[in-house]
Scaffold this active site. Structure first.
Site, PDB file in Angstrom:
ATOM      1  CG  ASP A   1       3.817   5.819 -63.753  1.00  0.00           C
ATOM      2  OD1 ASP A   1       3.414   4.903 -64.629  1.00  0.00           O
ATOM      3  OD2 ASP A   1       2.571   5.329 -63.406  1.00  0.00           O
TER       4      ASP A   1
ATOM      5  CG  HIS B   1       7.076   1.740 -73.363  1.00  0.00           C
ATOM      6  ND1 HIS B   1       7.348   2.739 -72.213  1.00  0.00           N
ATOM      7  CD2 HIS B   1       6.746   0.124 -73.111  1.00  0.00           C
ATOM      8  CE1 HIS B   1       6.085   1.301 -71.072  1.00  0.00           C
ATOM      9  NE2 HIS B   1       6.558   0.723 -72.048  1.00  0.00           N
TER      10      HIS B   1
ATOM     11  CG  LEU C   1      21.295  18.426 -67.739  1.00  0.00           C
ATOM     12  CD1 LEU C   1      20.516  19.017 -65.994  1.00  0.00           C
ATOM     13  CD2 LEU C   1      20.702  18.082 -68.119  1.00  0.00           C
TER      14      LEU C   1
HETATM   15  C1  IPE Z   1       7.994   3.561 -61.988  1.00  0.00           C
HETATM   16  O1  IPE Z   1       6.625   3.182 -62.636  1.00  0.00           O
HETATM   17  C2  IPE Z   1       8.652   3.004 -62.603  1.00  0.00           C
HETATM   18  C3  IPE Z   1       8.747   4.099 -64.073  1.00  0.00           C
HETATM   19  C4  IPE Z   1       8.534   5.050 -64.186  1.00  0.00           C
HETATM   20  C5  IPE Z   1      10.542   3.262 -64.720  1.00  0.00           C
HETATM   21  P1  IPE Z   1       5.381   1.327 -63.054  1.00  0.00           P
HETATM   22  O2  IPE Z   1       4.432   2.145 -63.831  1.00  0.00           O
HETATM   23  O3  IPE Z   1       6.721   0.842 -62.750  1.00  0.00           O
HETATM   24  O4  IPE Z   1       5.843   1.825 -61.034  1.00  0.00           O
HETATM   25  P2  IPE Z   1       4.007   1.060 -60.228  1.00  0.00           P
HETATM   26  O5  IPE Z   1       3.668   0.154 -60.831  1.00  0.00           O
HETATM   27  O6  IPE Z   1       2.517   1.779 -60.864  1.00  0.00           O
HETATM   28  O7  IPE Z   1       3.581   1.158 -59.029  1.00  0.00           O
HETATM   29  C1  IPE Z   2       5.972   3.888 -67.346  1.00  0.00           C
HETATM   30  O1  IPE Z   2       4.940   3.979 -68.173  1.00  0.00           O
HETATM   31  C2  IPE Z   2       7.652   3.553 -67.741  1.00  0.00           C
HETATM   32  C3  IPE Z   2       7.798   2.676 -67.593  1.00  0.00           C
HETATM   33  C4  IPE Z   2       7.436   2.206 -66.369  1.00  0.00           C
HETATM   34  C5  IPE Z   2       8.936   2.135 -67.613  1.00  0.00           C
HETATM   35  P1  IPE Z   2       4.060   2.802 -67.581  1.00  0.00           P
HETATM   36  O2  IPE Z   2       4.395   1.312 -68.753  1.00  0.00           O
HETATM   37  O3  IPE Z   2       4.096   2.389 -66.034  1.00  0.00           O
HETATM   38  O4  IPE Z   2       2.533   3.415 -68.001  1.00  0.00           O
HETATM   39  P2  IPE Z   2       1.749   2.940 -67.219  1.00  0.00           P
HETATM   40  O5  IPE Z   2       1.969   3.182 -65.892  1.00  0.00           O
HETATM   41  O6  IPE Z   2       0.613   1.323 -67.057  1.00  0.00           O
HETATM   42  O7  IPE Z   2       0.564   3.310 -67.705  1.00  0.00           O
HETATM   43 MG    MG Z   3       3.447   2.799 -64.548  1.00  0.00          MG
END
Ligand code: IPE
Ligand code: IPE
Ligand code: MG
Length: 253
Positions: A22, A39, A133
């Site tokens: 995240d 990303h 792995l």
């Molecule tokens: C969880 O992250 C999903 C992934 C890392 C793929 P999100 O950013 O989508 O989760 P919330 O919305 O903060 O709970």
């Molecule tokens: C995690 O980063 C990747 C996915 C959920 C796909 P985020 O895109 O959720 O990044 P934040 O949480 O908005 O910073």
């Molecule tokens: Mg996120």
């Protein structure tokens, strides 16, 4: 002074590490960039952590790459992210193969565009004989989706007379999950300072040790992984028993 890596007890590694990657969006925003830029840089962390786990001898690594709920993000982000994920998997397949890494995908892959499904299947096929792995990508995955599909399949099999409801156990349910061939994660890491599970492996994480760090995913590197593993190794896992019982078991081997 021993390095973090040297402090890890290789006999007591978590067999299965699961990561909620995240913070890509916030990382990008802090740099005045578009979310997709975050990303894009997150992929570098994936490479580094896969390599780190393979070097240590971790058996299973599950990465939450895209949730069922992530389909509700703006279309440009969804399209960009899916393209990035599929392209990365395609490009890295050769390296995975060279390093004896076996790819798995869990999730509702039918939701993905056809080209993406095709690419994924090829990579799965190419790495299917590898014995190192196990890299599990959770793509279009959510626990509630998984549980609903498991219940549907069990109901169908009951209707077809293949199983008797009276004989259903935890083991039966486990066999209908998309993780049926994986041990439960022992360590779950979430980056970027959120203290939640966000619909990830709800059933399988029942006894996992949870580790949260403020580090944003694009900044997460092997050293951060080692810190998490060391933290894990300092914990007492009780599985419902008392501390005394656990320590006695430990002494008796
Ligand atoms: C969880 O992250 C999903 C992934 C890392 C793929 P999100 O950013 O989508 O989760 P919330 O919305 O903060 O709970
Ligand atoms: C995690 O980063 C990747 C996915 C959920 C796909 P985020 O895109 O959720 O990044 P934040 O949480 O908005 O910073
Ligand atoms: Mg996120």
């Amino acid at each position: 002074m021993q390095s973090l890596r040297e402090q890890i007890n290789l006999q007591r590694l978590p067999r299965h590490i699961a990561i909620i990657m995240d913070g890509n969006g916030r990382w990008a925003k802090e740099k005045g960039q578009d979310r997709l830029y975050g990303h894009f840089h997150g992929v570098e962390s994936v490479r580094n952590i896969v390599e780190g786990c393979a070097e240590l001898g971790v058996e299973y690594l599950t990465l939450y790459a895209f949730s069922t709920e992530n389909w509700d993000r703006p279309e440009y982000e969804v399209t960009g992210l899916i393209e990035l994920l599929v392209e990365t998997i395609r490009k890295e397949t050769e390296t995975l193969n060279k390093n004896n890494i076996k790819l798995h995908v869990i999730g509702d892959v039918k939701m993905l565009p056809e080209y993406a499904q095709k690419e994924l299947n090829e990579s799965l096929q190419i790495t299917s004989q590898n014995t190192g792995l196990n890299l599990v990508m959770a793509l279009s995955y959510s626990s509630r989706w998984e549980l609903v599909q498991a219940v549907k399949h069990i109901a169908e099999d009951v209707k077809a007379g293949k199983i008797d409801p009276a004989t259903i156990t935890q083991n039966t349910l486990q066999q209908y999950l998309v993780t049926s061939n994986l041990p439960d994660p022992e360590l779950m890491i979430r980056t970027s300072g959120e203290y939640r599970i966000s619909n990830f492996l709800l059933y399988q994480l029942a006894y996992a040790e949870l580790y949260f760090t403020n580090v944003r995913w694009p900044d997460f590197r092997k050293e951060n992984l080692y810190e998490a593993i060391l933290d894990f190794q300092g914990r007492e896992r009780r599985f419902g028993k008392t501390g005394d019982q656990v320590q006695k078991e430990h002494i008796n081997g």
